[in-house]
Design an enzyme around this catalytic site. Structure first.
Site, PDB file in Angstrom:
ATOM      1  N   HIS A  15     -38.626  53.074  22.242  1.00 46.45           N
ATOM      2  CA  HIS A  15     -39.264  53.855  23.413  1.00 46.45           C
ATOM      3  C   HIS A  15     -38.129  54.926  23.627  1.00 46.45           C
ATOM      4  O   HIS A  15     -38.767  56.203  23.801  1.00 46.45           O
ATOM      5  CB  HIS A  15     -39.226  52.971  24.283  1.00 46.45           C
ATOM      6  CG  HIS A  15     -40.048  53.475  25.645  1.00 46.45           C
ATOM      7  ND1 HIS A  15     -40.392  54.690  25.820  1.00 46.45           N
ATOM      8  CD2 HIS A  15     -39.735  52.825  27.041  1.00 46.45           C
ATOM      9  CE1 HIS A  15     -40.786  54.790  26.875  1.00 46.45           C
ATOM     10  NE2 HIS A  15     -40.436  53.703  27.733  1.00 46.45           N
ATOM     11  N   HIS A  19     -46.768  60.960  18.541  1.00 40.85           N
ATOM     12  CA  HIS A  19     -46.592  60.472  19.808  1.00 40.85           C
ATOM     13  C   HIS A  19     -47.679  59.131  19.820  1.00 40.85           C
ATOM     14  O   HIS A  19     -48.778  59.604  19.262  1.00 40.85           O
ATOM     15  CB  HIS A  19     -46.611  61.138  20.720  1.00 40.85           C
ATOM     16  CG  HIS A  19     -46.222  60.864  22.199  1.00 40.85           C
ATOM     17  ND1 HIS A  19     -47.086  60.066  23.136  1.00 40.85           N
ATOM     18  CD2 HIS A  19     -45.183  60.937  23.078  1.00 40.85           C
ATOM     19  CE1 HIS A  19     -46.614  59.805  24.066  1.00 40.85           C
ATOM     20  NE2 HIS A  19     -45.452  60.210  24.210  1.00 40.85           N
ATOM     21  N   ASP A  35     -39.046  64.548  22.552  1.00 41.02           N
ATOM     22  CA  ASP A  35     -37.761  64.149  22.237  1.00 41.02           C
ATOM     23  C   ASP A  35     -37.171  65.254  21.057  1.00 41.02           C
ATOM     24  O   ASP A  35     -36.102  65.541  21.000  1.00 41.02           O
ATOM     25  CB  ASP A  35     -37.725  62.910  21.393  1.00 41.02           C
ATOM     26  CG  ASP A  35     -37.935  61.601  22.522  1.00 41.02           C
ATOM     27  OD1 ASP A  35     -37.368  61.892  23.665  1.00 41.02           O
ATOM     28  OD2 ASP A  35     -38.732  61.016  22.171  1.00 41.02           O
TER      29      ASP A  35
END
Length: 382
Positions: free
Chosen positions: A224, A264, A319
């Site tokens: 996560h 994702h 990210d």
């Protein structure tokens, strides 16, 4: 029936929310109807918190009052500081230290006798949690460096103040605005694992401290919250290899390595937050070291243009660029996920209290697949 089973609850609707919406095919994210692009460019993190918690963007007077309340609640107790010092000396992981700190915040809660269904009191508690998290995190990092914590500066906003408490230097406008924008981008994102965890805890009418602590615990898992740190570690590996970034990524993909920061659960195209942070990374590169920006863009171009990952629904996520942005801001890489939590606490609080307005205990079922009709054998005969 087997087709009734939804592993990971994928595609299962469990709640309605006015807070955020994601269009994974269009690459669109909105908070209460406002596009993430507009909020990132025009608002501050404090304004976004107010929007999530109160349902509308604040007026000047509302924002001043709200920001003043957050500023007044930044200080943490001496007990929290002492615990951060002990955990730093014990080489505790930053996320575990943060989890402990938030649990301790409740010990000095002035409204600890409020009823569980007093949602206004819970929101004030949530505001205190959000104000104190940056102070506790920065103190933990200072202790790890064998340095004393720095008191919050009441003249700085939440983002700039955190960087100041972390580094001891007041950030310039570019650094402060970049970090503020990063907090906005991470504030909420639908019913992700940590937000759902907070909601499940909240559905029992546990207090908001418990809900946020649970969110931190869920976010700490590598599936996560840790991908931005993974991205930065790959960038370090490339830099230390001495290879051209293109040569490195070609070799890595030929070996079957998975590049972190791509793909994702919801987005099938490039994450809109990644686009915003890419621009910020470029701006930081123009004012400093451009190495990390060049490496990330080289990787993205190769994987999207040469390997065609976007056509396969695998595109850069938030990210992929947040790691290098945080590094350019002088933030240690193992603090990336705690910073994620610092921002996402606003969303956890908003979703938990929204759900509690029309609460129903979250209690799913599991399909039993064990043996049937077992005959009990007495202990002495086993």
């Amino acid at each position: 029936m087997a087709d009734d089973l939804k592993k990971g609850l994928e595609g299962v609707l469990v709640a309605e929310s006015e807070l955020s919406s994601i269009d994974g095919d269009a690459g669109r994210l909105v908070y209460r109807g406002y596009s993430i692009e507009d909020l990132a460019e025009e608002a501050t993190y404090e304004e976004v918190l107010y929007l999530l918690w109160h349902g509308h963007l604040p007026t000047t007077a509302e924002l001043e009052e709200f920001s003043a309340a957050l500023t007044d609640e930044r200080e943490v107790s001496e007990d929290v500081l002492a615990t951060m010092e002990r955990l730093a000396a014990a080489d505790e992981a930053p996320m575990a230290a943060l989890r402990t700190a938030v649990s301790m915040f409740s010990a000095t809660e002035p409204e600890d006798d409020a009823e569980p269904d007093d949602l206004e009191a819970s929101l004030r508690k949530g505001r205190r949690i959000t104000a104190k998290i940056p102070t506790a995190l920065a103190a933990f990092e200072r202790y790890r460096l064998d340095e004393e914590p720095i008191d919050p500066d009441p003249d700085l906003g939440l983002a700039a103040n955190f960087l100041y408490m972390l580094t001891g230097e007041e950030p310039d406008d570019v650094h402060a605005e970049t970090f503020d924008q990063a907090l906005i981008l991470h504030a909420d994102h639908g019913l992700n694992a940590s937000t759902f965890t907070s909601m499940v805890i909240g559905s029992t009418m546990a207090d908001i401290y418990s809900a946020v602590t649970g969110g931190i615990a869920a976010l700490s898992g590598p599936l996560h919250g840790g991908a931005n740190q993974d991205v930065m570690e790959v960038l370090f590996e490339i830099d230390e290899s001495g290879k051209d970034p293109l040569e490195w990524v070609e070799g890595a993909t030929e070996e079957g390595r998975r590049i972190p920061g791509f793909g994702h659960r919801v987005y099938n195209v490039k994450d809109p937050r990644a686009k915003i942070l890419q621009r910020r990374s470029e701006e930081l590169a123009e004012n400093g070291d451009d190495k990390w920006y060049e490496i990330t863009t080289t990787i993205e171009e190769y994987l999207t243009e040469e390997k065609g990952l976007v056509e396969k629904g695998i595109a850069p996520n938030v990210d992929f660029y947040s790691g290098s942005v945080y590094y350019q801001l002088g933030i240690p890489i193992d603090m990336y996920t705690p910073i994620f939590a610092m921002s996402r606490a606003g969303g956890w609080i908003a979703h938990t209290l929204e759900y509690q307005e029309d609460n129903r205990l979250i209690r799913p079922r599991g399909r039993y697949t064990g043996p049937e009709d077992q005959e009990f054998v007495a202990l002495e005969d086993r």
